[in-house]
Design a protein around this motif. Sequence first.
Motif, mmCIF file in Angstrom:
data_model
loop_
_atom_site.group_PDB
_atom_site.id
_atom_site.type_symbol
_atom_site.label_atom_id
_atom_site.label_comp_id
_atom_site.label_asym_id
_atom_site.label_seq_id
_atom_site.Cartn_x
_atom_site.Cartn_y
_atom_site.Cartn_z
ATOM 1 N N GLU A 1 0.828 -1.196 0.000
ATOM 2 C CA GLU A 1 0.000 0.000 0.000
ATOM 3 C C GLU A 1 0.871 1.258 0.000
ATOM 4 O O GLU A 1 1.906 1.323 0.648
ATOM 5 C CB GLU A 1 -0.920 0.012 1.222
ATOM 6 N N ASP A 2 0.433 2.239 -0.782
ATOM 7 C CA ASP A 2 1.139 3.516 -0.816
ATOM 8 C C ASP A 2 0.877 4.295 0.471
ATOM 9 O O ASP A 2 0.080 3.906 1.303
ATOM 10 C CB ASP A 2 0.685 4.344 -2.019
ATOM 11 N N GLY A 3 1.540 5.429 0.601
ATOM 12 C CA GLY A 3 1.276 6.285 1.752
ATOM 13 C C GLY A 3 2.509 6.576 2.570
ATOM 14 O O GLY A 3 2.465 7.366 3.493
ATOM 15 N N SER A 4 3.633 5.929 2.254
ATOM 16 C CA SER A 4 4.837 6.184 3.024
ATOM 17 C C SER A 4 5.744 7.164 2.289
ATOM 18 O O SER A 4 5.702 7.289 1.066
ATOM 19 C CB SER A 4 5.601 4.888 3.298
ATOM 20 N N HIS A 5 6.552 7.862 3.061
ATOM 21 C CA HIS A 5 7.496 8.845 2.524
ATOM 22 C C HIS A 5 8.881 8.489 3.038
ATOM 23 O O HIS A 5 9.039 8.098 4.191
ATOM 24 C CB HIS A 5 7.134 10.262 2.979
ATOM 25 N N SER A 6 9.885 8.647 2.199
ATOM 26 C CA SER A 6 11.257 8.345 2.594
ATOM 27 C C SER A 6 11.911 9.575 3.215
ATOM 28 O O SER A 6 11.872 10.662 2.629
ATOM 29 C CB SER A 6 12.073 7.887 1.380
ATOM 30 N N VAL A 7 12.491 9.378 4.390
ATOM 31 C CA VAL A 7 13.258 10.437 5.041
ATOM 32 C C VAL A 7 14.713 9.980 5.101
ATOM 33 O O VAL A 7 15.034 8.984 5.750
ATOM 34 C CB VAL A 7 12.730 10.729 6.458
ATOM 35 N N ILE A 8 15.587 10.691 4.404
ATOM 36 C CA ILE A 8 16.998 10.326 4.347
ATOM 37 C C ILE A 8 17.716 10.905 5.557
ATOM 38 O O ILE A 8 17.578 12.092 5.878
ATOM 39 C CB ILE A 8 17.647 10.851 3.060
ATOM 40 N N VAL A 9 18.485 10.064 6.217
ATOM 41 C CA VAL A 9 19.266 10.487 7.378
ATOM 42 C C VAL A 9 20.696 10.757 6.911
ATOM 43 O O VAL A 9 21.378 9.843 6.439
ATOM 44 C CB VAL A 9 19.262 9.395 8.466
ATOM 45 N N PRO A 10 21.178 12.008 6.983
ATOM 46 C CA PRO A 10 22.522 12.332 6.505
ATOM 47 C C PRO A 10 23.586 11.460 7.164
ATOM 48 O O PRO A 10 23.513 11.155 8.362
ATOM 49 C CB PRO A 10 22.695 13.808 6.886
ATOM 50 N N ASP A 11 24.560 11.054 6.355
ATOM 51 C CA ASP A 11 25.651 10.201 6.825
ATOM 52 C C ASP A 11 26.868 10.483 5.946
ATOM 53 O O ASP A 11 26.716 10.734 4.750
ATOM 54 C CB ASP A 11 25.241 8.725 6.719
ATOM 55 N N PRO A 12 28.077 10.432 6.516
ATOM 56 C CA PRO A 12 29.268 10.675 5.689
ATOM 57 C C PRO A 12 29.361 9.764 4.468
ATOM 58 O O PRO A 12 29.917 10.152 3.435
ATOM 59 C CB PRO A 12 30.421 10.415 6.667
ATOM 60 N N ILE B 1 27.163 8.969 2.393
ATOM 61 C CA ILE B 1 26.360 9.415 1.247
ATOM 62 C C ILE B 1 26.466 10.924 1.082
ATOM 63 O O ILE B 1 25.562 11.570 0.550
ATOM 64 C CB ILE B 1 24.880 8.990 1.398
ATOM 65 N N TYR B 2 27.596 11.484 1.505
ATOM 66 C CA TYR B 2 27.776 12.939 1.445
ATOM 67 C C TYR B 2 27.609 13.466 0.027
ATOM 68 O O TYR B 2 26.854 14.419 -0.216
ATOM 69 C CB TYR B 2 29.164 13.297 1.982
ATOM 70 N N ALA C 1 19.023 5.268 -0.457
ATOM 71 C CA ALA C 1 17.909 4.467 0.066
ATOM 72 C C ALA C 1 18.344 3.632 1.261
ATOM 73 O O ALA C 1 17.527 3.307 2.125
ATOM 74 C CB ALA C 1 17.344 3.565 -1.029
ATOM 75 N N ARG C 2 19.614 3.304 1.324
ATOM 76 C CA ARG C 2 20.116 2.508 2.457
ATOM 77 C C ARG C 2 20.224 3.350 3.723
ATOM 78 O O ARG C 2 20.506 2.815 4.788
ATOM 79 C CB ARG C 2 21.476 1.900 2.111
ATOM 80 N N TYR C 3 19.989 4.645 3.608
ATOM 81 C CA TYR C 3 20.038 5.536 4.766
ATOM 82 C C TYR C 3 18.709 6.277 4.933
ATOM 83 O O TYR C 3 18.678 7.394 5.457
ATOM 84 C CB TYR C 3 21.195 6.537 4.600
ATOM 85 N N SER C 4 17.625 5.650 4.498
ATOM 86 C CA SER C 4 16.318 6.297 4.593
ATOM 87 C C SER C 4 15.364 5.496 5.462
ATOM 88 O O SER C 4 15.455 4.268 5.560
ATOM 89 C CB SER C 4 15.720 6.493 3.197
#
Length: 743
Positions: free
Chosen positions: A655-666, A668-669, A689-692
């Motif tokens: 089901e749709d409805g989710s949003h990706s929030v990326i968490v900053p990390d060195p 993926i700078y 995507a591996r940091y979201s």
Amino acid sequence: MYVSHVSEDGRIERVVDHLREVAEMAAEFARPFGAEKWAYLAGMAHDIGKYSAEFQNRILREGHKVDHSTAGAYELYEQAGLLPLSFCVAGHHGGLPDGGSLAELEGPTLIGRLRKAEHHELPDYRAYAREIELPKAESVVFDNMTHFDPFSLAFLTRMVFSCLVDADFLSTECFMAGSPRELMATDPLEVLNERLERKVQSFYPPRGELNKTRCAILDACAEAASDAPGVFSLTVPTGGGKTYASLRFALRHALAEGHDMRRVIYAVPFTSIIEQNAEVFREVVGANNVLEHHGNFDFDNAGEDGGMLRLATENWDAPIVVTTNVQLFESLYANKTSRCRKLHNIANSVIVLDEAQMLPTKQLLPCVRALAELVHRYGCTVVLCTATQPSLGEMFASYGCPVREIAHEPQALYERLRRTEYRFVGKIEDEALADRLASHKQALCVVNSRKQAKALYDSARRELGDDGGVYHLSTLMHPAHRERALAAIRRRLAAGKACRVIATSLIEVGVDVDFPVVYRALAGVDSMVQCAGRCNREGKRPACESIVYLFDPKTSYGIPNDTAQKCSIARSILLGIGVSLENAGAESEGVPCDIGSLEAIASYFDQLHELRADRLDAEGVLGDLTEIDRAEFHKDRPIPLIPFKDAAGRFRMIEDGSHSVIVPDPAIYQELRDLRAGTGTRGSMRRVARYSVGLYDNDLKVLQRAGAVRLLDGDTYELVDPSLYREDTGLDASDAGGKGLFF
């Protein structure tokens, strides 16, 4: 001369040459399922709209865009009466359209576009007749068409569409590049089978009871491989070695006399399982023979073959494909060219559904119907591979596909591979549960909500302190963070150090950990059995000393209705096997309950499917595609109302409805810098995507109100307040004001 393409170095391709090349290639793609004449005709007609002066002005002098797809669709309907091929040609760039209604005078539907051609609103393309002649209807009759029901007709249309668009892409790519694409150097299935057999033979003669059981399963798979193609189940409890066993069946079955199969496709529910299975397969049969197709796979880090692997994902041109249920089933109901071009390569495949119980009930009927169609008309075999069979026998049988079990005496296998005992301890408060976890040196506790996971973790940390080896795992931690936590957990377990883990259900499938004791909140029986697979996984302890404690949380955490319904059925199963739900907690060790028996599992799925009988095709996708015989008539010819675009939009495995929030990390700078600047690539998105973390609307609004996130692209956000991401539990909005996000 009429021009189809102009390369960057100035070479010109004639329309007639392009049409013939696409037609011949599409026909070859369709040969395995007998539709080569249809595919050839679609290929010859797909670009005849390029014979107009307007298109030639477009291609040679950069004139205005021209609709060149409707012309071929109209000619196929007018001359041959072949509406399915009209759909294919009309959609070979923008995707299969909806059929529409005769009430429409114009518009994007097929009828709207045919009306446009009928009223002479297209550029004049009749010059095509001087260079090519479209085959007549009687010469392209599909032999089995008289036996096709409406759903089968829609399915065949999509398969021919796949042949057309893949041929069109490949032909155009070849011309523009000046040479055919470089393909992966793959080996024949016979070679793959020989490599697997060499690996399997190292298990013989088996030493110990566990290895004897695993070898017996391998032998059963080898024995059943010669059976006629169809639908099979492989019911193997955790620890039975089903990865090697299922691959042995699949390769041998593909190579069996008269089967003439081309590839093996593994479909699994989670990317973590894909990565594990793909790695096993690569080690055994060679990395060049395994295509791993999912969103997290980074082709840029796949060495010198990365580019070829990326190209192979477009049409699944590899001997072994490991993919997700989402990718497989959404492609089977898709209308877009990018999703559909691989479909023709599914024909003549062995399709293994690993952890088959994870198919969502809301789409269960469409999934089963599509698989049955692949078995009946496209030379496929389907294997339902799991420890908890989801009772699909009657559904498949209703479509003429009886399910045959591969393993000998699954109940006896269950008894031989039993590694745990289940006990129900009744309702329990978080504090009491934390006390119980503290009493074990190593323990796993799995709950149904992220909110409870965090609350229980905080309670355990207060009791045991920083040195108590307490860990938290949930989807509020991004994948890279979870991997680091799991690596630390595995190290502590192996060293015999204190290790208590509180997790959500993400740990139940595809995560290889081994605890001496497990606590599991009531959930679906399949989830509880999968969770039990994390207890005494290696079978090094007696079953009587490896306990899976089932409990009912006293505190309500607002779990989703879907989970609540499954818990209710689980309670009825417990009552059915004689467990008193009210008095179970009177004894600290709880009441024995064999909820993992095959009988209990079957009863659970029977009740679940009966309870949701009217919701097994929740979006009505299958219903719409089986009622297209309600055709309207145009010029005394039927126009099937096939809602390709509408059905594709409504068929969603997740089901749709989710949003990706990326968490900053060195790590993926640079990728984040590119995304902020609007120069990010698909590779950038895969890596970040591996940091979201995925959040639903209400959760995201909490962070938006606090100014803690900013929009990057589409539904992707960046966390700009790093203090809200905890190293132990992940994203936490409780300090951002308003309502917390742990629902």
